[in-house]
Design a protein around this motif. Structure first.
Motif, mmCIF file in Angstrom:
data_model
loop_
_atom_site.group_PDB
_atom_site.id
_atom_site.type_symbol
_atom_site.label_atom_id
_atom_site.label_comp_id
_atom_site.label_asym_id
_atom_site.label_seq_id
_atom_site.Cartn_x
_atom_site.Cartn_y
_atom_site.Cartn_z
ATOM 1 N N LEU A 217 0.862 -1.183 0.000
ATOM 2 C CA LEU A 217 0.000 0.000 0.000
ATOM 3 C C LEU A 217 0.897 1.230 0.000
ATOM 4 O O LEU A 217 1.821 1.332 0.816
ATOM 5 N N VAL A 218 0.637 2.155 -0.925
ATOM 6 C CA VAL A 218 1.513 3.308 -1.139
ATOM 7 C C VAL A 218 0.720 4.597 -0.994
ATOM 8 O O VAL A 218 -0.308 4.783 -1.664
ATOM 9 N N LEU A 219 1.175 5.490 -0.119
ATOM 10 C CA LEU A 219 0.681 6.861 -0.050
ATOM 11 C C LEU A 219 1.801 7.771 -0.533
ATOM 12 O O LEU A 219 2.953 7.604 -0.123
ATOM 13 N N ALA A 220 1.485 8.749 -1.371
ATOM 14 C CA ALA A 220 2.534 9.596 -1.933
ATOM 15 C C ALA A 220 2.008 11.015 -2.124
ATOM 16 O O ALA A 220 0.818 11.293 -1.955
ATOM 17 N N THR A 221 2.924 11.914 -2.457
ATOM 18 C CA THR A 221 2.546 13.267 -2.849
ATOM 19 C C THR A 221 2.803 13.431 -4.346
ATOM 20 O O THR A 221 3.308 12.525 -5.012
ATOM 21 N N SER A 222 2.484 14.598 -4.868
ATOM 22 C CA SER A 222 2.546 14.785 -6.323
ATOM 23 C C SER A 222 3.960 14.711 -6.874
ATOM 24 O O SER A 222 4.148 14.478 -8.069
ATOM 25 N N GLY A 223 4.981 14.902 -6.019
ATOM 26 C CA GLY A 223 6.353 14.772 -6.494
ATOM 27 C C GLY A 223 6.655 13.395 -7.052
ATOM 28 O O GLY A 223 7.522 13.241 -7.909
ATOM 29 N N LEU A 224 5.922 12.390 -6.586
ATOM 30 C CA LEU A 224 5.986 11.047 -7.157
ATOM 31 C C LEU A 224 4.785 10.765 -8.034
ATOM 32 O O LEU A 224 4.900 10.170 -9.103
ATOM 33 N N GLY A 225 3.609 11.145 -7.563
ATOM 34 C CA GLY A 225 2.376 10.783 -8.261
ATOM 35 C C GLY A 225 2.257 11.361 -9.654
ATOM 36 O O GLY A 225 1.715 10.710 -10.557
ATOM 37 N N THR A 226 2.782 12.574 -9.863
ATOM 38 C CA THR A 226 2.672 13.188 -11.188
ATOM 39 C C THR A 226 3.544 12.495 -12.226
ATOM 40 O O THR A 226 3.073 12.149 -13.316
ATOM 41 N N PRO A 227 4.842 12.238 -11.955
ATOM 42 C CA PRO A 227 5.661 11.606 -12.999
ATOM 43 C C PRO A 227 5.474 10.100 -13.143
ATOM 44 O O PRO A 227 5.843 9.550 -14.188
ATOM 45 N N PRO A 229 2.981 7.961 -13.828
ATOM 46 C CA PRO A 229 2.266 7.372 -14.973
ATOM 47 C C PRO A 229 2.877 7.706 -16.334
ATOM 48 O O PRO A 229 2.634 6.994 -17.303
ATOM 49 N N GLU A 230 3.654 8.788 -16.427
ATOM 50 C CA GLU A 230 4.052 9.296 -17.743
ATOM 51 C C GLU A 230 5.555 9.265 -18.000
ATOM 52 O O GLU A 230 6.013 9.737 -19.046
ATOM 53 N N THR A 231 6.333 8.733 -17.060
ATOM 54 C CA THR A 231 7.786 8.667 -17.212
ATOM 55 C C THR A 231 8.268 7.286 -16.761
ATOM 56 O O THR A 231 7.489 6.495 -16.230
ATOM 57 N N PRO A 232 9.554 6.996 -16.913
ATOM 58 C CA PRO A 232 10.078 5.709 -16.430
ATOM 59 C C PRO A 232 10.041 5.536 -14.917
ATOM 60 O O PRO A 232 10.376 4.448 -14.420
ATOM 61 N N LEU A 233 9.655 6.572 -14.170
ATOM 62 C CA LEU A 233 9.660 6.459 -12.714
ATOM 63 C C LEU A 233 8.766 5.334 -12.216
ATOM 64 O O LEU A 233 9.130 4.612 -11.276
ATOM 65 N N GLY A 234 7.584 5.161 -12.833
ATOM 66 C CA GLY A 234 6.668 4.124 -12.374
ATOM 67 C C GLY A 234 7.277 2.746 -12.437
ATOM 68 O O GLY A 234 7.227 1.964 -11.478
ATOM 69 N N ALA A 235 7.895 2.405 -13.567
ATOM 70 C CA ALA A 235 8.532 1.098 -13.725
ATOM 71 C C ALA A 235 9.730 0.960 -12.792
ATOM 72 O O ALA A 235 9.979 -0.128 -12.237
ATOM 73 N N TYR A 236 10.474 2.045 -12.615
ATOM 74 C CA TYR A 236 11.641 2.026 -11.732
ATOM 75 C C TYR A 236 11.230 1.702 -10.299
ATOM 76 O O TYR A 236 11.820 0.827 -9.641
ATOM 77 N N LEU A 237 10.191 2.378 -9.788
ATOM 78 C CA LEU A 237 9.761 2.142 -8.416
ATOM 79 C C LEU A 237 9.067 0.794 -8.265
ATOM 80 O O LEU A 237 9.190 0.146 -7.225
ATOM 81 N N ALA A 238 8.331 0.357 -9.285
ATOM 82 C CA ALA A 238 7.688 -0.957 -9.203
ATOM 83 C C ALA A 238 8.734 -2.051 -9.033
ATOM 84 O O ALA A 238 8.539 -3.005 -8.258
ATOM 85 N N GLU A 239 9.861 -1.925 -9.730
ATOM 86 C CA GLU A 239 10.927 -2.909 -9.590
ATOM 87 C C GLU A 239 11.661 -2.750 -8.261
ATOM 88 O O GLU A 239 11.943 -3.728 -7.565
ATOM 89 N N ALA A 240 11.942 -1.493 -7.894
ATOM 90 C CA ALA A 240 12.697 -1.235 -6.666
ATOM 91 C C ALA A 240 11.913 -1.640 -5.426
ATOM 92 O O ALA A 240 12.504 -2.050 -4.416
ATOM 93 N N TRP A 241 10.588 -1.530 -5.501
ATOM 94 C CA TRP A 241 9.739 -1.816 -4.348
ATOM 95 C C TRP A 241 9.014 -3.153 -4.465
ATOM 96 O O TRP A 241 8.035 -3.396 -3.765
ATOM 97 N N ALA A 242 9.500 -4.035 -5.332
ATOM 98 C CA ALA A 242 8.897 -5.364 -5.427
ATOM 99 C C ALA A 242 8.999 -6.093 -4.095
ATOM 100 O O ALA A 242 8.127 -6.891 -3.735
ATOM 101 N N GLU A 243 10.062 -5.821 -3.346
ATOM 102 C CA GLU A 243 10.243 -6.301 -1.986
ATOM 103 C C GLU A 243 10.707 -5.120 -1.141
ATOM 104 O O GLU A 243 11.263 -4.145 -1.676
ATOM 105 N N PRO A 244 10.510 -5.166 0.163
ATOM 106 C CA PRO A 244 10.919 -4.029 0.998
ATOM 107 C C PRO A 244 12.426 -3.797 0.934
ATOM 108 O O PRO A 244 13.205 -4.692 1.263
ATOM 109 N N PRO A 245 12.859 -2.609 0.511
ATOM 110 C CA PRO A 245 14.287 -2.302 0.525
ATOM 111 C C PRO A 245 14.724 -1.877 1.924
ATOM 112 O O PRO A 245 13.887 -1.596 2.797
ATOM 113 N N GLY A 246 16.025 -1.814 2.136
ATOM 114 C CA GLY A 246 16.528 -1.244 3.375
ATOM 115 C C GLY A 246 16.187 0.239 3.448
ATOM 116 O O GLY A 246 15.910 0.883 2.424
ATOM 117 N N PRO A 247 16.199 0.824 4.648
ATOM 118 C CA PRO A 247 15.824 2.236 4.784
ATOM 119 C C PRO A 247 16.652 3.190 3.933
ATOM 120 O O PRO A 247 16.109 4.110 3.317
#
Length: 272
Positions: A217-227, A229-247
């Motif tokens: 479950l993800v809560l975010a602000t527009s600094g993440l939410g805006t880019p 859907p329309e940039t590589p950020l979504g795919a990058y975070l989906a891969e990075a957060w597939a499992e819990p990373p270290g802090p």
């Protein structure tokens, strides 16, 4: 004095497209002593792994402006985890104060209400009302404290089926479930510019659901939410957060470099 600025090697922010000029500029201290550049929280509560961070975007760092986002997470007796994010309006002179007040009072209300109630019936909208009241009563010109607010309460280990949750929102800060490598929005309605605290003019968004094993479950602000859907950020975070990373790795994920997207970055993620 060192001529270049910024981290190098493995700590260099990930470039997800054309780099931002602001990202390469020296950071400047802002004039608000009690709002640091970055805050981070991390922990495990029962079957939930939690990461949370709020950090100034490159634009605010380069201009020496205060971080306008705020977040809060808390463990309520091992039964509930509460979280909130707020995105102060850029044009509001004390938006950072509005975001802080909104988060503090919303979570304070739920921490008081939930122990004597049940997630099914607790007044989630009451958390938004308390935040709205705090912004209006904090001093003159409440419009100078304009902010969004998203609040979630998660009940751990509900009936052996996962972790059930309820979420409410004022404004356009996104909430999502990461499932099967895809971010699925919780709220379908597109918020309007005046859907903000104090005195929101639009309807309150609400959602109930169950977080299953392997989902986040993800809560975010527009600094993440805006880019996302329309940039590589979504795919990058989906891969990075597939499992819990270290802090530290989690914070690094928010330090991406992408021209045109220089706002503050804030996210709370809960993995089942």
């Amino acid at each position: 004095m060192k001529e270049s600025w910024g981290d190098a090697g493995v700590f260099r922010p990930r470039e997800l497209g054309p780099p931002s000029r602001a990202a390469g500029a020296p950071w400047r201290l802002d004039g608000v002593a009690d709002v640091p550049d970055t805050v981070i929280e991390a922990g495990r509560v029962g079957g939930l792994e939690i990461r949370a961070a709020s950090t100034r975007g490159p634009g605010h760092r380069a201009r020496g402006e205060v971080r306008q986002d705020a977040l809060g997470v808390t463990d309520l007796g091992g039964r509930y985890v509460l979280a909130a994010v707020a995105d102060g309006a850029g044009a509001a002179s004390h938006a950072h104060r509005g975001a802080q007040l909104a988060v503090r009072h919303a979570l304070g209300y739920l921490a008081w209400a939930l122990p004597g109630s049940d997630l099914d019936v607790v007044d989630m909208v009451g958390a938004l009302r308390k935040a709205d009241e705090a912004l209006r009563n904090a001093g003159p010109a409440p419009e100078s404290r304009t902010t969004t607010l998203t609040v979630v309460a998660v009940e751990l280990g509900w009936a052996g089926q996962g972790h059930r949750y309820r979420a409410v929102r004022v404004g356009d800060s996104p909430a999502m479930v990461l499932t099967g490598g895809v971010f699925v929005p919780l709220f379908a309605r597109r918020a309007q510019l005046d859907d903000r605290l104090p005195v929101p003019r639009g309807p309150i968004d609400g959602k109930r659901g169950v977080l299953r094993t392997g989902e986040a479950l993800v809560l975010a602000t527009s600094g993440l939410g805006t880019p996302m859907p329309e940039t590589p950020l979504g795919a990058y975070l989906a891969e990075a957060w597939a499992e819990p990373p270290g802090p530290v790795a989690y914070l690094y994920h928010l330090q991406f470099d992408l021209r045109g997207f220089e706002d503050d970055r804030t996210a709370v993620v809960m993995w089942a």
